[in-house]
Design a protein around this motif. Structure first.
Motif, PDB file in Angstrom:
ATOM      1  N   SER A 296      80.181  65.636  28.907  1.00 56.13           N
ATOM      2  CA  SER A 296      81.247  65.312  27.954  1.00 56.13           C
ATOM      3  C   SER A 296      81.760  66.615  27.376  1.00 56.13           C
ATOM      4  O   SER A 296      81.023  67.575  27.208  1.00 56.13           O
ATOM      5  CB  SER A 296      80.702  64.400  26.861  1.00 56.13           C
ATOM      6  OG  SER A 296      79.517  64.964  26.347  1.00 56.13           O
ATOM      7  N   MET A 297      83.029  66.621  27.112  1.00 49.43           N
ATOM      8  CA  MET A 297      83.625  67.843  26.574  1.00 49.43           C
ATOM      9  C   MET A 297      83.281  67.980  25.108  1.00 49.43           C
ATOM     10  O   MET A 297      83.295  67.010  24.379  1.00 49.43           O
ATOM     11  CB  MET A 297      85.123  67.753  26.669  1.00 49.43           C
ATOM     12  CG  MET A 297      85.692  68.304  27.931  1.00 49.43           C
ATOM     13  SD  MET A 297      87.366  67.864  27.905  1.00 49.43           S
ATOM     14  CE  MET A 297      88.246  69.275  27.911  1.00 49.43           C
ATOM     15  N   LYS A 301      86.266  72.397  22.925  1.00 47.49           N
ATOM     16  CA  LYS A 301      86.888  72.539  24.248  1.00 47.49           C
ATOM     17  C   LYS A 301      88.110  71.648  24.342  1.00 47.49           C
ATOM     18  O   LYS A 301      89.142  72.003  24.897  1.00 47.49           O
ATOM     19  CB  LYS A 301      85.837  72.174  25.315  1.00 47.49           C
ATOM     20  CG  LYS A 301      86.268  72.413  26.741  1.00 47.49           C
ATOM     21  CD  LYS A 301      85.807  73.806  27.237  1.00 47.49           C
ATOM     22  CE  LYS A 301      86.482  74.109  28.570  1.00 47.49           C
ATOM     23  NZ  LYS A 301      86.015  73.222  29.652  1.00 47.49           N
ATOM     24  N   ARG A 302      87.966  70.455  23.767  1.00 47.07           N
ATOM     25  CA  ARG A 302      89.062  69.492  23.834  1.00 47.07           C
ATOM     26  C   ARG A 302      90.299  70.037  23.146  1.00 47.07           C
ATOM     27  O   ARG A 302      91.414  69.961  23.678  1.00 47.07           O
ATOM     28  CB  ARG A 302      88.630  68.187  23.142  1.00 47.07           C
ATOM     29  CG  ARG A 302      89.189  66.942  23.763  1.00 47.07           C
ATOM     30  CD  ARG A 302      88.631  65.710  23.066  1.00 47.07           C
ATOM     31  NE  ARG A 302      87.464  65.182  23.760  1.00 47.07           N
ATOM     32  CZ  ARG A 302      87.546  64.329  24.781  1.00 47.07           C
ATOM     33  NH1 ARG A 302      88.690  63.923  25.209  1.00 47.07           N
ATOM     34  NH2 ARG A 302      86.446  63.910  25.368  1.00 47.07           N
ATOM     35  N   THR A 305      91.870  72.934  25.195  1.00 41.39           N
ATOM     36  CA  THR A 305      92.713  72.524  26.330  1.00 41.39           C
ATOM     37  C   THR A 305      93.984  71.870  25.823  1.00 41.39           C
ATOM     38  O   THR A 305      95.041  72.013  26.424  1.00 41.39           O
ATOM     39  CB  THR A 305      92.006  71.531  27.269  1.00 41.39           C
ATOM     40  OG1 THR A 305      91.222  70.655  26.482  1.00 41.39           O
ATOM     41  CG2 THR A 305      91.127  72.239  28.270  1.00 41.39           C
ATOM     42  N   THR A 312      94.223  66.696  27.272  1.00 41.77           N
ATOM     43  CA  THR A 312      92.764  66.826  27.134  1.00 41.77           C
ATOM     44  C   THR A 312      92.073  66.572  28.465  1.00 41.77           C
ATOM     45  O   THR A 312      90.879  66.420  28.552  1.00 41.77           O
ATOM     46  CB  THR A 312      92.217  65.816  26.108  1.00 41.77           C
ATOM     47  OG1 THR A 312      92.776  64.538  26.411  1.00 41.77           O
ATOM     48  CG2 THR A 312      92.589  66.223  24.704  1.00 41.77           C
ATOM     49  N   ASP A 314      90.269  67.144  31.821  1.00 45.62           N
ATOM     50  CA  ASP A 314      89.346  68.216  32.198  1.00 45.62           C
ATOM     51  C   ASP A 314      89.599  68.741  33.609  1.00 45.62           C
ATOM     52  O   ASP A 314      88.968  69.669  34.066  1.00 45.62           O
ATOM     53  CB  ASP A 314      87.900  67.694  32.095  1.00 45.62           C
ATOM     54  CG  ASP A 314      86.886  68.823  32.203  1.00 45.62           C
ATOM     55  OD1 ASP A 314      85.739  68.556  32.528  1.00 45.62           O
ATOM     56  OD2 ASP A 314      87.288  69.979  31.976  1.00 45.62           O
TER      57      ASP A 314
END
Lengths: 370, 150
Positions: A296-297, A301-302, A305, A312, A314
């Motif tokens: 899971s991000m 990180k979310r 991005t 969002t 990946d």
């Protein structure tokens, strides 16, 4: 795990290993040839060969004599000899009026052949009396650019793939350096330039690469119509072809008498088998992507991005193969065409990757190189 | 100064054919391909035997002939068969073909795209999707590279 070596972001036009694989010569899509030497785990750029005026299209390194031959778009070829730690070039007068496309030393290293866009195959040998390299031309019946060449183990016959959709076998017999060759399965008459055989898989599609098997009795070629074809000299009527669902391949290489590795625009080497009943079958891709670790991000990180890419998602834009772009060349690393244990691929992503059959056979279930 | 003679037949000479570098396409010989049997295909369509009609229409593709009329006729026939299929039956039709016939079908699909008529492109796109799923990128590459075209 395949060993991945990255040489920058420029595409690698061609590569060649020296005899003990401690040095690698590559051309990074320009006029130069860079020689890298192994130093611990690193590659050090030890020499830069710059004599060509335009892009270098082919490099070959003779294992015994340690000479390098290069050819380029400037319609020239140079033979490089290592003298006092420096590589000295000798010009070869090819007498072609178009770019040279590919070059290969003969198995004994006393001749080399150059293919060119002038629809000519030049076989060059060293004329001791004048102290220079002389070329003999093979013209008929080549109707378009010669894209790839491969020598037969008897040092006389030459396979030639061309963009006139045909793969041909010629005699490259040079009376000044060769002894009279014994008859092979391809024929008896081997005067210079004699066309021994001509093949087409019936479809069309430029021939990108040709390869003789270790015994010289089988000839494989890959075409731009996404096909792989093999013909056995003992049964020249039957051309075994597989029209694949993949993108076209650009290079092919025999790794045993019955197994063929091909690679190309799908960025992935693949294994084919040609058995005794003259059937060609696709076995497996040799680049098995590791399962992407789908964790899971993190929130950080979310947002990153979201900021960078306004999404969002990946999904990265990387291919899940080792090579990130077309593979242009395959060569033997360890072993021979009869029993290869490691082979090397280089491509337009600037990477040179060494693949080991032992680890491939253990990581891909059911893979057995015939 | 050159005199204007009024002669201008020389302007119609194709000088390229005399150039020794000119590539003569040997693969396309003028064969006597007749193309698929129109009557047979029409009767199979009338009997609602769509898959058989498809196989019949894709047999004997006029690839080797230079006769444009035969090629046009064959293309029209195949298009008729393709449009006669219901969208749900397309997949069954594709699965009934072997790989060589699949390549020929892909060639006809692209030929059909060239001359769109009312609603034809949508149905052809359905066919394209199903043929691509089975034939892969290779089948499309062969449409582009094969010297023997429909």
């Amino acid at each position: 795990m395949p060993e991945v070596h990255s040489f920058g972001i420029e595409p690698i036009s061609c590569h060649a290993w020296n005899k003990d694989r401690s040095q690698l010569a590559i051309s990074p899509n320009n006029h130069e040839v860079h020689i890298y030497t192994q130093n611990g785990g690193r590659w050090d750029k030890s020499h830069v060969l710059s004599e060509h005026a335009q892009h270098v299209t082919g490099i070959d390194w003779a294992p015994e004599s340690n000479r390098i031959v290069t050819c380029g778009v400037d319609r020239n070829a140079y033979v490089w000899t290592l003298i006092d730690g420096k590589w000295k070039p000798t010009l070869v007068i090819l007498r072609i009026n178009r770019a040279a496309t590919c070059v290969r030393w003969s198995p004994l290293g006393n001749k080399f052949a150059v293919g060119s866009g002038a629809r000519i195959l030049s076989v060059c040998y060293f004329e001791g009396e004048y102290d220079w390299w002389v070329s003999k031309h093979i013209k008929k019946p080549i109707r378009s650019t010669v894209s790839s060449i491969d020598w037969h183990p008897n040092n006389v016959l030459l396979a030639c793939g061309s963009s006139d959709f045909k793969a041909r076998v010629f005699s490259g017999y040079v009376k000044e350096v060769d002894d009279k060759p014994a008859a092979t399965a391809w024929g008896k008459k081997m005067t210079m330039g004699n066309l021994m055989a001509e093949f087409s898989n019936g479809g069309g599609g430029w021939v990108h690469s040709v390869s003789f098997s270790a015994s010289g009795d089988k000839l494989a070629w890959v075409g731009h119509d996404s096909s792989v074809s093999v013909v056995n000299a003992n049964n020249q009527e039957k051309i075994a072809t597989v029209k694949c669902a993949f993108l076209p391949f650009t290079s092919c290489l025999w790794v045993t008498e019955n197994s063929l590795v091909v690679a190309g625009h799908d960025c992935c080497p693949m294994l084919f088998t040609h058995d005794d009943s003259d059937t060609l079958t696709f076995i497996h891709k040799l680049d098995v992507a590791k399962e992407k670790e789908g964790g899971s991000m993190s929130a950080m990180k979310r947002f990153q991005t979201l900021d960078k890419r306004a999404t969002t998602d990946d999904s990265s834009s990387d291919l899940n193969t080792q090579h990130q772009n077309t593979v242009t060349n395959i060569s033997i690393h360890t072993g021979t065409k009869e029993r290869c244990s490691k082979f090397t691929t280089s491509g337009t992503d600037g990477k040179v990757i060494i693949w080991d059959f032992k680890s491939l056979e253990s990581s891909i279930a059911g893979l057995k190189v015939a | 100064m050159s005199k204007n003679t009024g002669a201008n037949r020389f302007r119609k000479v194709d000088v390229d054919q005399f150039n020794e570098d000119n590539f003569q396409d040997e693969l396309i010989e003028d064969g006597q391909d007749l193309g698929p049997n129109e009557g047979e295909v029409a009767s199979l369509l009338n009997q609602n035997k769509h898959i058989d009609a498809l196989k019949a229409a894709l047999s004997n593709p006029p690839v080797a002939t230079k006769n444009q009329a035969v090629k046009d006729q064959a293309a029209q026939l195949v298009l008729r068969v393709l449009l006669a299929f219901k969208s749900s039956d397309v997949e069954k039709g594709v699965n009934s073909l072997d790989s060589t016939t699949l390549d020929i079908l892909m060639k006809y699909i692209y030929r059909g795209f060239e001359t769109p008529s009312e609603g034809s492109s949508a149905q052809l796109l359905t066919w394209h999707e199903k043929v691509f799923a089975k034939g892969g990128l290779g089948s499309i590459v062969r449409v582009l590279t094969d010297r023997k075209s429909v």
